[in-house]
Design an enzyme around this catalytic site. Sequence first.
Site, mmCIF file in Angstrom:
data_model
loop_
_atom_site.group_PDB
_atom_site.id
_atom_site.type_symbol
_atom_site.label_atom_id
_atom_site.label_comp_id
_atom_site.label_asym_id
_atom_site.label_seq_id
_atom_site.Cartn_x
_atom_site.Cartn_y
_atom_site.Cartn_z
ATOM 1 C CB SER A 104 4.760 -18.826 -14.766
ATOM 2 O OG SER A 104 5.686 -18.634 -15.819
ATOM 3 C CB ALA A 127 8.593 -26.196 -18.221
ATOM 4 C CG LEU A 128 3.506 -29.946 -19.374
ATOM 5 C CD1 LEU A 128 2.613 -31.156 -19.693
ATOM 6 C CD2 LEU A 128 3.009 -28.723 -20.136
ATOM 7 C CG HIS A 134 0.996 -26.314 -18.620
ATOM 8 N ND1 HIS A 134 2.132 -26.083 -17.910
ATOM 9 C CD2 HIS A 134 0.998 -25.425 -19.647
ATOM 10 C CE1 HIS A 134 2.822 -25.104 -18.483
ATOM 11 N NE2 HIS A 134 2.158 -24.673 -19.534
#
Length: 259
Positions: free
Chosen positions: A174, A16-17, A21
């Site tokens: 997040s 779930a980039l 990331h």
Amino acid sequence: MSASNGDIAFVPTMGALHDGHVSLIKHARTLTNNVVVSIFVNPLQFESSEDLEKYPRDLEGDSKKALAAGATRVWAPTIDEIYPENLKVNGEVKKISAGEIANKFEGAARPGHFDGVLTVINQLFKHVDPRWAIFGEKDFQQLHIVKNWVTKSYIPVEVITGGIIRDSDGLALSSRNVRLTTEGRKAALVISRALRSGSKASMKEILASEPALTLDYAEVIDPSTFEIADSSTLNPRAIVAGWIDGVRLLVNMGMAAGS
Ligand code: AMP
């Protein structure tokens, strides 16, 4: 996956980039042209099966994002690849013990969490054999525990830190944020406001003013020991974790000394 194309920079993720990331992947790419991104939702680091089930997954989108950010390989191993039978005793994976600091704060709120984190990182490192591994400062206690473990266990990997990436409204990015409702997301901004307030007392006061937030902890700590900071602490750091809409939020920020 070892060093046939030269040294590897490795970015472990649970998928779930988002742009947090992406910034780690870009950082990795400044070190080498050989960047491996792993996507593995590690069951061992979830203490709640509901949180594990609800963890967002988007392998196709993730691969595109990772490659666009500079990854040269996106690796999404299966659970059996990471935890083969020979790692198990009586059907349970034998975990690495993360030690003392792992029982505080994040570890107290999530028993066994850091044992699970070190166990998966150890397995991922064995497969990828990186020279560098990049971890985000957002998971401040995780970063500390990983660095200590790498040093103490003579693991030949250089741990590199990536700064926290926030949304334009201040909320730290997040993977879990997608599960916030519109109101929950607004309420979540109380955390960045509290962290920016400059003192522990005002931080706690601001956090207490938001009824939608169920706090796990809000403290100012010494980043080298995770003891509560005092006026002599160098580089004190505020750490906050809590729940909004059943979504766990975790963030930290450096504070002025003596605050
Ligand atoms: P996760 O996929 O949440 O396990 O995170 C994978 C890596 O990305 C970890 O090293 C995290 O600390 C890092 N990370 C997560 N969110 C952020 C963020 N907002 N900014 C920078 N790094 C992050």
